[in-house]
Design an enzyme around this catalytic site. Structure first.
Site, PDB file in Angstrom:
ATOM      1  N   TYR A  30     -32.858   9.374  -4.490  1.00 22.27           N
ATOM      2  CA  TYR A  30     -32.423   7.873  -4.487  1.00 22.27           C
ATOM      3  C   TYR A  30     -31.221   8.031  -3.525  1.00 22.27           C
ATOM      4  CZ  TYR A  30     -30.300   9.911  -8.618  1.00 22.27           C
ATOM      5  OH  TYR A  30     -29.605  10.808  -9.523  1.00 22.27           O
ATOM      6  N   ASP A  33     -30.960   6.497   0.175  1.00 25.56           N
ATOM      7  CA  ASP A  33     -30.645   4.817   0.498  1.00 25.56           C
ATOM      8  C   ASP A  33     -29.590   4.273  -0.534  1.00 25.56           C
ATOM      9  OD1 ASP A  33     -32.959   4.615   2.303  1.00 25.56           O
ATOM     10  OD2 ASP A  33     -34.380   4.755   0.765  1.00 25.56           O
ATOM     11  N   HIS A  34     -28.873   5.163  -1.245  1.00 24.02           N
ATOM     12  CA  HIS A  34     -27.990   4.775  -2.182  1.00 24.02           C
ATOM     13  C   HIS A  34     -26.705   5.827  -2.084  1.00 24.02           C
ATOM     14  CE1 HIS A  34     -26.139   2.982  -5.895  1.00 24.02           C
ATOM     15  NE2 HIS A  34     -26.953   1.974  -5.673  1.00 24.02           N
ATOM     16  N   PHE A  35     -26.094   5.903  -1.230  1.00 25.04           N
ATOM     17  CA  PHE A  35     -25.730   5.034   0.048  1.00 25.04           C
ATOM     18  C   PHE A  35     -25.761   6.299   1.077  1.00 25.04           C
ATOM     19  CE2 PHE A  35     -24.292   1.878  -2.891  1.00 25.04           C
ATOM     20  CZ  PHE A  35     -24.911   0.768  -2.684  1.00 25.04           C
ATOM     21  N   LEU A  40     -24.265   7.853  -4.176  1.00 26.37           N
ATOM     22  CA  LEU A  40     -23.904   7.531  -5.574  1.00 26.37           C
ATOM     23  C   LEU A  40     -25.296   7.360  -6.419  1.00 26.37           C
ATOM     24  CD1 LEU A  40     -21.595   4.285  -5.146  1.00 26.37           C
ATOM     25  CD2 LEU A  40     -20.660   6.647  -5.664  1.00 26.37           C
TER      26      LEU A  40
END
Length: 161
Positions: A30, A33-35, A40
């Site tokens: 993840y 894309d986060h971030f 995070l």
């Protein structure tokens, strides 16, 4: 993506509480894309970690008290608060406490911490799927697959049922 968001259950007191943890790897899926540039852990995954630990506690508690095989299914979060960012390299320490366990539903409170500082809290409610009485809800093969999955997860978390 692997969706068991606990690395280990460190302590489990049936009917009362459990503690576990998740070491946040730098290469979690993840983070792409986060971030990008400021990774995070998504808050919903922190809450899911608490829900998974609470589900294990409820499952073990019901099994010891009655011998029933249940799958606690997340039904609702209440009073959820995300108060601190969780980043790559952090160890997410999880604690859940039983509020109530009934035949068809249960409730726990949970706290996630990083370095002794609160990252998230929530009350978590579960609907109970009784795997032994699941006729009409699922096939015998589906119930067996869920039982096998639960047994495998317990082995991976290296905690007694």
């Amino acid at each position: 993506m692997r969706f068991i968001l606990i690395d280990k259950i460190d302590r489990l007191e049936v009917g009362r509480s459990a503690q576990g943890h998740k070491q946040i790897a730098h290469d979690e899926d993840y983070f792409r894309d986060h971030f990008p540039g400021y990774p995070l852990v998504p808050g919903v995954l922190i809450l899911e970690s608490l829900a998974q630990l609470g589900g294990r506690l409820v499952e073990a508690s019901v099994r010891e008290a009655s011998g029933r095989r249940v799958l606690p299914m997340l039904a609702k979060f209440e009073h959820a608060k995300l108060v601190r960012q969780v980043r790559p390299g952090d160890r997410l320490d999880l604690t859940v406490n039983v509020l109530a366990i009934g035949d068809d539903a249960s409730r726990v409170t949970g706290t996630a911490q990083v370095g002794g500082k609160k990252a998230a809290t929530a009350e978590i409610m579960y609907a109970m799927l009784d795997l032994d009485r699941a006729a009409g809800h699922m096939s015998d093969a589906e119930a067996q697959a869920l039982s096998d999955w639960s047994d495998r997860v317990w082995r991976e978390l290296k905690t007694p049922q």
